[in-house]
Write an enzyme that holds these catalytic residues in place. Sequence first.
Site, PDB file in Angstrom:
ATOM      1  N   GLU A 142       5.000   2.812  11.950  1.00  0.00           N
ATOM      2  CA  GLU A 142       3.555   2.689  12.160  1.00  0.00           C
ATOM      3  C   GLU A 142       3.250   1.520  13.097  1.00  0.00           C
ATOM      4  O   GLU A 142       2.411   1.621  13.999  1.00  0.00           O
ATOM      5  CB  GLU A 142       2.849   2.490  10.816  1.00  0.00           C
ATOM      6  CG  GLU A 142       1.335   2.400  10.913  1.00  0.00           C
ATOM      7  CD  GLU A 142       0.681   2.152   9.558  1.00  0.00           C
ATOM      8  OE1 GLU A 142      -0.494   1.757   9.555  1.00  0.00           O
ATOM      9  OE2 GLU A 142       1.350   2.350   8.516  1.00  0.00           O
ATOM     10  N   GLU A 199       0.841  -1.193   0.000  1.00  0.00           N
ATOM     11  CA  GLU A 199       0.000   0.000   0.000  1.00  0.00           C
ATOM     12  C   GLU A 199       0.885   1.255   0.000  1.00  0.00           C
ATOM     13  O   GLU A 199       0.553   2.263  -0.619  1.00  0.00           O
ATOM     14  CB  GLU A 199      -0.911  -0.008   1.226  1.00  0.00           C
ATOM     15  CG  GLU A 199      -1.838   1.201   1.310  1.00  0.00           C
ATOM     16  CD  GLU A 199      -2.576   1.278   2.622  1.00  0.00           C
ATOM     17  OE1 GLU A 199      -2.721   2.399   3.147  1.00  0.00           O
ATOM     18  OE2 GLU A 199      -2.996   0.225   3.142  1.00  0.00           O
TER      19      GLU A 199
END
Length: 416
Positions: A126, A51
């Site tokens: 993240e 992504e």
Amino acid sequence: MIHFDRFMLDNGLRVLVHEDHDTPMAVVNVMYDVGARDEHPDRTGFAHLFEHLMFGGSKNIPDYDEPLQRAGGENNAYTTNDLTNYYCQLPAKNLETAFWLESDRMMELAFTKKSLNVQRKVVCEEFKEHYLNKPYGDIWHRMRALCYQVHPYRWMTIGQELSHVEKASMEDVRSFFFKHYRPANAILVVAGAVTTEQVKGLANKWFGNIPSGEKYLRSLPAEPVQTASRHTDVFADVPANALIMAWHMDARLEQGYYAADLITEILGGGNSSRLYHALVKEQKIFSALEVHHFGSTDKGLVALESRLVDGVSHEKAKAALEAELDRLINNAIPEAELEKVKNKTESMIVFEDMSLTNRAASLAHYELLGDASLMNTELDRYRSVTVEDIINTGNNIFRKENSNTMFYHAGKPSHA
């Protein structure tokens, strides 16, 4: 009714066109039939990594965002356990810019060492920020591993372990890309102020020469029916004790899915829901409570997440919760209450469909599930759910042997 046309390119790319000339905008949505469930257990987090990588530059276009912004467009993407979706919206007069951008990154990413290092670092940060260092951030890492024994839903889209992405090699990444991100495994939806003939021309021009790739044939291990309740305790430096529970439910296209979706609304859909009213407002056992499900393509989970009021034990909270679940499955829900949650669900679906971007993504998703026209029968499936369906589905879901429970204890770090 959402109208659309469908055609397929010679390389296997499925294309759907939804004309809406009430807007000057167009949406180009590319959905790939790959999610976290398709990863190797020793190399998880790759779908989510892609992504990010897909915005890191392609063979002929070093920067995806800059030309799109010059064309007045904006874009985003998301990854789930079941799929990966990329979409952009821009003025319809600049439609070809989106075709140029999307086709080039489907043809071949740049695959530079720099891009991989940058995006790998972003994903790892993240992981740390949201799942390792955030209070309660590990809940679904642990709960998925508790609920699923063999199915790859047992890890989250971010990955099972940080080291899997940290150690991702260029060879690993290239192999994953050319296995999954091919025309044969993709669905292109174009919506807005466009015509089918216009889209056919652009699709053949920009996507027609991309090698098809092999159609990915999924062969995942089916999760066995759970035959005994499961429990885990977690100790962590968090503000309050928490109770998390999950139960297996039907897959996305099974009839029980729709009843389960309505059950989550009945139990935890806002301040007027049963559990909020009984356990937060009246009995003051929980300070916060949410019931939801994951909408999984394969058999998924109904989940309850809650924070306990200070001084309330996990055992008392669980007993009070189970008493409310028993009330649901042992007593017929009033027709008026069922009608209320059906109307709420219908309103949510209609409201979502007002967005051109959502319509494009929904068409792609239903096509991925088997047929985009399913989008036009969803409301009928919800409307057909009866009081008896709620009782039967509730009894099937909330069996004790189908339950997975986490007692999350505040104040003491876990060494698990």
